[in-house]
Design an enzyme around this catalytic site. Sequence first.
Site, short mmCIF file in Angstrom:
data_model
loop_
_atom_site.label_atom_id
_atom_site.label_comp_id
_atom_site.label_asym_id
_atom_site.label_seq_id
_atom_site.Cartn_x
_atom_site.Cartn_y
_atom_site.Cartn_z
N HIS A 231 -3.14 -2.32 4.53
CA HIS A 231 -3.70 -0.74 5.01
C HIS A 231 -2.88 -0.09 6.11
O HIS A 231 -3.17 0.82 6.85
CB HIS A 231 -5.59 -1.03 5.01
N CYS B 161 -3.15 -6.68 -1.74
CA CYS B 161 -3.37 -5.38 -1.59
C CYS B 161 -2.29 -4.90 -3.01
O CYS B 161 -1.60 -5.16 -2.72
CB CYS B 161 -3.00 -4.67 -0.69
N TYR C 123 -3.57 4.90 3.32
CA TYR C 123 -4.91 5.16 4.83
C TYR C 123 -4.55 5.63 6.19
O TYR C 123 -5.20 5.84 7.10
CB TYR C 123 -4.78 3.07 4.98
N ARG D 29 -21.93 -0.68 1.41
CA ARG D 29 -20.45 -0.56 1.67
C ARG D 29 -20.87 1.20 1.99
O ARG D 29 -20.44 1.66 2.80
CB ARG D 29 -19.67 -0.40 0.42
N ASN E 143 -11.29 -7.25 0.23
CA ASN E 143 -10.98 -6.59 1.70
C ASN E 143 -12.35 -6.61 2.90
O ASN E 143 -13.22 -7.13 2.32
CB ASN E 143 -11.78 -5.01 1.35
#
Length: 446
Positions: A201, A171, A256, A95, A149
């Site tokens: 998102h 989510c 988001y 990440r 995700n």
Amino acid sequence: MNSVKIVTIGGGSSYTPELIEGFIKRYNELPVRELWLVDIEEGKEKLEIVGSLARRMVEKAGIPMKIHLTLDRREALKGADFVTTQLRVGLLDARIKDEKIPLKYGVIGQETNGPGGLFKGLRTIPVILGICKDMEELCPDAWLVNFANPAGMVTEAVLRYSNIKKVVGLCNVPVGMKMNIAELLGVEGSRVHIDFAGLNHMVFGLNVYLDGGNVTSQVIGKLTDGSVSGVTMKNIKDMQWEPEFLQALGVLPCPYHRYYYQTRKMFEHELEASRNEGTRAEVVKKLEAELFELYKDPQLDIKPPQLEQRGGAYYSDAACNLINSLYNDKGDIQTVNVRNNGAIAGIPDDSAVELNCVITKDGPKPLAVGELPVPVRGLVQQIKSFERTAAEAAVTGDYKIALMAMVINPLVPSDGIAKQILDEMLEAHREHLPLFFRTEPAAALV
């Protein structure tokens, strides 16, 4: 009372205590007698730490839930009723790369949006599809509940490239939005209902109801009059919306959406943060280290409140409510990722969407919303094109398709920059993207 077996893949996650707490609270309705926490060799230490905490939590609750810890996924899956996935391929180090590399090219680096979201999908989808193959053999009647995700892209891939029919993507963003709006209105969350529709998102609150009355305009007014902060999450910078923009939009964006509607400000914030305290992934890595030190305490037998700083607020409620409702045929309304089946016009029927569904033992039943409002329709369709193309790239390892996915994403400004980012990120993640580095032609996962 029937016995329920649940398998959580990625069981060494710092989020697992949320899940344990949720199952404990619902034990009278959802009798989980076996909970298998599964991880890989690199996650073995964390699995043992979290597993020990989970056992202490269960012992304190006084319920007959057996916690199993294993690195053998296939052994765990045998006869499962529910399989939950919360894995992170490449761990937080991957990440960090997802967030840092795009910044060098003037592009937002984020876990599930833009280039970072693409590469998280490219790494995650083949692993999830491997789990699906094991499920087809070992627990063909089990529900797959995916939290990993990018949840929408992963659900899209499972629907298109596996034989698993009983899949739901999940989510905590919609639940978080609902609770934030309730706080904004000064009421209990149970009094608020929001009509959600869109993508993971990329979901919008089309209407907000308080005690059954439509208060959408009132909520937008509160968000634009400067009297309250915006609705956001721990992991996303709270930046105020331009009042006239939000009023013209006429619906509630999710946190988001700041990456798409406030791109320059969000990029500048990320760049500054990366130079000072670090990217969000680097901050989370430190936070996780602190959490696992807490988890090691043999006296700790509850979910520590510090976990909410990780961005996991309402995680257990979203996850456990869904499983509970599937098991008990509750018929309540929850916001999940499922096959569209005509619920949102302008999105292919066979694609994954995120919207309100009635949750039954036969699965979620989408509540039709028809056409999305014109101001948001195009962006949702563009992101769906991105997700579909990204999923195809993940299962084929085709460089050109991956490039196309990168270019389609609205956070990437040009094909040239897309190619530069793609090349660097492919090399950075080479270890976890074997399909892109085959030396001879091979059959894709499809």
